[in-house]
Design an enzyme around this catalytic site. Structure first.
Site, PDB file in Angstrom:
ATOM      1  N   THR A 165       0.832  -1.205   0.000  1.00 57.81           N
ATOM      2  CA  THR A 165       0.000   0.000   0.000  1.00 57.81           C
ATOM      3  C   THR A 165       0.867   1.257   0.000  1.00 57.81           C
ATOM      4  OG1 THR A 165      -0.094   0.146   2.422  1.00 57.81           O
ATOM      5  CG2 THR A 165      -1.793  -1.178   1.335  1.00 57.81           C
ATOM      6  N   ASP A 166       0.245   2.382  -0.333  1.00 56.53           N
ATOM      7  CA  ASP A 166       0.926   3.663  -0.254  1.00 56.53           C
ATOM      8  C   ASP A 166       0.119   4.603   0.637  1.00 56.53           C
ATOM      9  OD1 ASP A 166      -1.202   4.809  -1.752  1.00 56.53           O
ATOM     10  OD2 ASP A 166      -0.205   4.330  -3.627  1.00 56.53           O
ATOM     11  N   MET A 167       0.567   5.833   0.759  1.00 59.90           N
ATOM     12  CA  MET A 167      -0.056   6.768   1.692  1.00 59.90           C
ATOM     13  C   MET A 167      -1.490   7.131   1.314  1.00 59.90           C
ATOM     14  SD  MET A 167       1.872  10.322   0.761  1.00 59.90           S
ATOM     15  CE  MET A 167       0.822  11.328   1.790  1.00 59.90           C
ATOM     16  N   ALA A 168      -1.918   6.786   0.094  1.00 57.47           N
ATOM     17  CA  ALA A 168      -3.317   6.978  -0.275  1.00 57.47           C
ATOM     18  C   ALA A 168      -4.184   5.849   0.307  1.00 57.47           C
ATOM     19  CB  ALA A 168      -3.479   7.048  -1.788  1.00 57.47           C
ATOM     20  N   GLY A 169      -3.546   4.881   0.948  1.00 55.69           N
ATOM     21  CA  GLY A 169      -4.296   3.812   1.599  1.00 55.69           C
ATOM     22  C   GLY A 169      -4.664   2.675   0.659  1.00 55.69           C
TER      23      GLY A 169
END
Lengths: 146, 146, 146, 146
Positions: D16-20
């Site tokens: 995952t990334d910081m955008a969820g």
């Protein structure tokens, strides 16, 4: 100085995780990038055929302490120091500072031990660090490692 | 048992690097995946709103010792054990075994300390592990941790 | 120019795979890094609260053609061009050049379509690109996109 | 069937990334893992010395369309289909379904073209797919590719 090197990088989006911070495994990628830049600063690639036989540097121990998170677009300085130098192995210390903070803040420290190996018949074996390279690498002064 | 969990995974191509082995940073991804599966085995997600307020588990310390490389398509068992349990933190021990070897061989060990936090106004602060979860987690017997 | 941006990066060890070349998925990370640097060059972060309501940019289409491999320590220029601009979406073209070759060589081209969204009640919905940002972005001249 | 293969995987935290959501580059890792499992189902490793001379499969084209995000712990089925088969190249179609939805939902589709190569003197050149392997691979029925 032949006992340290500093790189600066900006945190990329793909370095982050759903917690909104740099995934903890990526600090180990950052450490390695500083190590490789240090080797280049000495005129060597970490993946080198500049010595005969060619040597490689597998990691045998890695650790990291996390003090404060890094986020997208943060600028981070990775300061690598040579902490130990043995005939066949090196240990580096790393200090991570977030630069876009006032004052700049230490967000993590790391430590990495790598061993010098040659490959023969598909098998790795530890070998003495080639003299031409070893002669260029010093242990950092104690006060910098404290 | 509420003090351990085992997962098995197959090394993927993108886990490897140009040295032909699993990149050392990926062992930390593997550790975390075992931890999260352990949480699921207790009925929790590591990213949970099952407790009020929600808690998170940032990593504060991570280490790994590498004994033997893992390669593409190797099957690796990641055995997670609870090594320490404090009111606000857990420490896990990990043993990595390559299963497609006869006998199977321990290729790495790891250790991870995580702290239980809540978020308020964009700031994390350490908090006591929620009782409903803490009650389910035991420290592994000494002989398994030795 | 508000229709293009160039970044240069050096291939890192962890970008490579056991084939000795940059893993094909990493070209998409490289594309995104150029896009985000383009946004910064306009005075914006791609993850921005500079507009109200905040917008995000999920990817809806991505493609890459690979012509020649990239290897460890290669220097690669990622040239991003705005290929299409719609009210709610942007499409970028990317050209990857290996700089440490004489002459420099185009190793890949890419294309990425992103859509501007807002979040409400945990749901994303497409929205018009904020005027303050849209006004700064132009479509690249045809001859550069050919 | 020698024209398709399905794998199921659970989204990991580090995907995952910081955008969820799962970072868009990871869909390409997922595609490749399905391809490699398909090869194993035929009795081959994608990195094979089972044919003489050994062949490799560099990617020449990759694309993905994203319809709906994947999140941490989602279960995703990656369905690979052989879309084209030429003497020296294969093209796969991929359908990604989120299984923990009712009904299950198609979240992405992908397409990947790979070419069969041999290596001689450090240079790759396209080669005919070895007969023993080519004989086992069929193009999927049209209705499955539509």
């Amino acid at each position: 100085m032949p006992y340290e090197f500093k790189i600066t990088r900006r945190v990329e989006f793909s370095d982050t995780d759903m917690a909104g911070i740099v995934h903890y495994s990526n600090f180990f990628r950052y450490m390695e990038t500083a190590e490789h830049a240090f080797f280049r600063s000495l005129g060597y690639s970490i993946v080198t055929k500049q010595v005969d036989p060619p040597v490689g540097w597998p990691r045998v121990r890695a650790e990291c302490e996390y003090k404060s998170p890094l986020r997208f677009e943060d600028e981070v300085e990775v300061h690598m120091l040579v902490a130990e130098k043995k005939s066949k192995a090196l240990t580096y210390l790393f200090r991570f500072h977030k630069l876009n903070a006032n004052p700049r803040v230490e967000v993590a420290t790391g430590r990495l031990t790598v061993v010098c190996v040659t490959h023969a018949q598909g098998k790795m074996s530890a070998t003495t660090i080639p003299k031409s390279l070893a002669d260029q690498i010093e242990i950092a002064p104690k006060e910098l490692l404290a």
